[in-house]
Design a protein around this motif. Sequence first.
Motif, PDB file in Angstrom:
ATOM      1  N   ILE A 289      -0.945  36.818  -8.367  1.00  0.00           N
ATOM      2  CA  ILE A 289      -0.786  36.585  -9.797  1.00  0.00           C
ATOM      3  C   ILE A 289       0.066  35.331  -9.944  1.00  0.00           C
ATOM      4  N   THR A 290      -0.378  34.444 -10.770  1.00  0.00           N
ATOM      5  CA  THR A 290       0.363  33.187 -10.938  1.00  0.00           C
ATOM      6  C   THR A 290       0.916  33.084 -12.347  1.00  0.00           C
ATOM      7  N   PHE A 291       2.106  32.475 -12.392  1.00  0.00           N
ATOM      8  CA  PHE A 291       2.751  32.207 -13.680  1.00  0.00           C
ATOM      9  C   PHE A 291       3.101  30.720 -13.710  1.00  0.00           C
ATOM     10  N   SER A 292       2.705  30.058 -14.737  1.00  0.00           N
ATOM     11  CA  SER A 292       2.886  28.606 -14.813  1.00  0.00           C
ATOM     12  C   SER A 292       4.311  28.217 -15.172  1.00  0.00           C
ATOM     13  N   LYS A 293       5.067  29.135 -15.683  1.00  0.00           N
ATOM     14  CA  LYS A 293       6.470  28.853 -15.995  1.00  0.00           C
ATOM     15  C   LYS A 293       7.352  29.991 -15.472  1.00  0.00           C
ATOM     16  N   PHE A 294       8.479  29.601 -14.950  1.00  0.00           N
ATOM     17  CA  PHE A 294       9.424  30.612 -14.469  1.00  0.00           C
ATOM     18  C   PHE A 294      10.813  29.985 -14.507  1.00  0.00           C
ATOM     19  N   LEU A 295      11.646  30.492 -15.370  1.00  0.00           N
ATOM     20  CA  LEU A 295      13.003  29.950 -15.518  1.00  0.00           C
ATOM     21  C   LEU A 295      13.991  31.099 -15.689  1.00  0.00           C
ATOM     22  N   VAL A 296      15.000  31.088 -14.838  1.00  0.00           N
ATOM     23  CA  VAL A 296      16.058  32.103 -14.894  1.00  0.00           C
ATOM     24  C   VAL A 296      17.332  31.435 -15.415  1.00  0.00           C
ATOM     25  N   GLY A 297      17.974  32.050 -16.390  1.00  0.00           N
ATOM     26  CA  GLY A 297      19.206  31.496 -16.962  1.00  0.00           C
ATOM     27  C   GLY A 297      20.402  31.682 -16.043  1.00  0.00           C
ATOM     28  N   PHE A 310       2.113  33.681 -18.073  1.00  0.00           N
ATOM     29  CA  PHE A 310       1.018  34.150 -17.221  1.00  0.00           C
ATOM     30  C   PHE A 310      -0.051  33.071 -17.085  1.00  0.00           C
ATOM     31  N   ASN A 311      -0.484  32.857 -15.839  1.00  0.00           N
ATOM     32  CA  ASN A 311      -1.484  31.828 -15.583  1.00  0.00           C
ATOM     33  C   ASN A 311      -2.788  32.396 -15.050  1.00  0.00           C
ATOM     34  N   GLY A 312      -2.762  33.570 -14.488  1.00  0.00           N
ATOM     35  CA  GLY A 312      -4.001  34.150 -13.979  1.00  0.00           C
ATOM     36  C   GLY A 312      -3.719  35.089 -12.831  1.00  0.00           C
ATOM     37  N   GLY A 313      -4.670  35.946 -12.568  1.00  0.00           N
ATOM     38  CA  GLY A 313      -4.509  36.867 -11.455  1.00  0.00           C
ATOM     39  C   GLY A 313      -5.811  37.585 -11.190  1.00  0.00           C
ATOM     40  N   TYR A 314      -5.913  38.041 -10.003  1.00  0.00           N
ATOM     41  CA  TYR A 314      -7.140  38.694  -9.596  1.00  0.00           C
ATOM     42  C   TYR A 314      -6.997  40.200  -9.754  1.00  0.00           C
ATOM     43  N   ASP A 316      -7.278  43.484 -12.973  1.00  0.00           N
ATOM     44  CA  ASP A 316      -7.925  43.829 -14.225  1.00  0.00           C
ATOM     45  C   ASP A 316      -6.941  44.019 -15.370  1.00  0.00           C
ATOM     46  N   GLY A 317      -5.784  43.460 -15.249  1.00  0.00           N
ATOM     47  CA  GLY A 317      -4.820  43.632 -16.331  1.00  0.00           C
ATOM     48  C   GLY A 317      -4.987  42.553 -17.391  1.00  0.00           C
ATOM     49  N   ASN A 318      -4.148  42.664 -18.392  1.00  0.00           N
ATOM     50  CA  ASN A 318      -4.209  41.682 -19.471  1.00  0.00           C
ATOM     51  C   ASN A 318      -3.096  40.655 -19.383  1.00  0.00           C
ATOM     52  N   GLY A 319      -2.344  40.707 -18.277  1.00  0.00           N
ATOM     53  CA  GLY A 319      -1.340  39.661 -18.051  1.00  0.00           C
ATOM     54  C   GLY A 319      -0.093  39.820 -18.864  1.00  0.00           C
ATOM     55  N   ARG A 320       0.212  40.991 -19.318  1.00  0.00           N
ATOM     56  CA  ARG A 320       1.422  41.166 -20.102  1.00  0.00           C
ATOM     57  C   ARG A 320       2.651  41.497 -19.234  1.00  0.00           C
ATOM     58  N   THR A 321       2.336  41.884 -18.019  1.00  0.00           N
ATOM     59  CA  THR A 321       3.457  42.198 -17.127  1.00  0.00           C
ATOM     60  C   THR A 321       4.350  40.974 -16.973  1.00  0.00           C
ATOM     61  N   LEU A 322       5.610  41.184 -17.023  1.00  0.00           N
ATOM     62  CA  LEU A 322       6.657  40.159 -16.952  1.00  0.00           C
ATOM     63  C   LEU A 322       6.742  39.365 -18.256  1.00  0.00           C
TER      64      LEU A 322
END
Length: 410
Positions: A289-297, A310-314, A316-322
């Motif tokens: 699963i790829t995420f195009s942005k990731f920033l921790v304060g 969320f950028n995509g993943g293989y 069947d989810g809708n990409g709401r995780t995280l």
Amino acid sequence: MRYILGIIILCLAWQVCLTSSKSFSHLEFIPEEEQPQSVEMIVVNEQGITETYDQTVQEEPLVKLNVSNSEKDDVDAVNCEVKAEDVSKMKRQVAAFRSKIMADAAKVKELKDLIAAYEAQIDSNVAALNEQREQIGYLNNSIAIYKTTCSNKDIELTDLQVRARADAAKLRQKDEQLSECKDRINTLAASSCLTFGNSSDIQVLNVPGVGPFMAPCESRFQGSGWTVIQRRLDGSVNFNRNWNDYRNGFGDLNGEFFIGLEKLHRMTAAQPHELLVFLETFTFRTTFITFSKFLVGSEDTDYELQQIEFNGGYYDGNGRTLTYNIGQKFSTHDRDNDNYWIKNCAKAFKGGWWFNSCKNLDYFANLNGEYKEYNPAGYNGEGIIWKEFDYTTSLSSVQMMIRPKIEENN
Ligand SMILES: [Ca+2]
């Protein structure tokens, strides 16, 4: 009558004269030079003190008789007796003197022996003194040699001090150069695995504000240059840790570990990063699963998940995780920052995460939960969860990786 009386008186006077001359005829005056001579004998006694003895030599009788031949014979006889007594006396004196002389001679011999012993001792001392003088001479020569050597050493020491000062100056120059090199290395040091090309080994990264640290690189799944920030494999490492552990990082870089929230903040704040998550079930089903942005304060924000896209993943989810967790602070069992007021989700699910709610939502995830054995019918929200990928059970293997966004760098 007068003539007769005169003759009688003359006769009487003559008789008187004869009588007187007879009485004094044997007396005669003895000159002083003929009187007995006084002789002094000087003797040294046993204590070494000189003693003087008065020895009067009587060669002649004290009184010389001047008598007629017959009387002279008597006188001579008397003189002989006197002389015999004198001779006897002198013999005794001579014997006494001889004994004294012999005693003195023995004493003299003893003194001579003592003197000889002293002389021998003096000779011995003189020989020892001469030997000591030779030793002193030898030592003086040695001292002179040592002085010369010390003088040469002083010269060498001075030379060495001069050289040492020169070397110290060179060393300071080298230290400055080394410091400059270190600064340049730090400037050029890799802040991510992207610098190491296709490396999938542990490398040293240097992130401003954190300093050099080691991290595994991964280039085998979704291109090169990914820095592994979290990995679960077998449950060998306890992830139910406190705030400090999650801030600093823990575990084994060759196995299970978490890189640490401070490093995540420094790395993702220094430049835009993307996130890659690898998931695998006990049935060997995997996905990325790829995420195009990731920033921790920063820690001031409790390491808030400030950016996640969320950028995509293989799967069947809708990409709401995280993405559901965006803006959420990090929580550990000793620091409850979630939005669920009833309990601490990190404590309930035995691992630190950006929990929002502890509710069993469809997009619930917690990759730092307790490692569970495969139990497809046993899901209760505990374990290593990414519910959009597998909602039935805990995952067997997961790995989180970040990388500076290549598009924006180019
Ligand atoms: Ca709570």
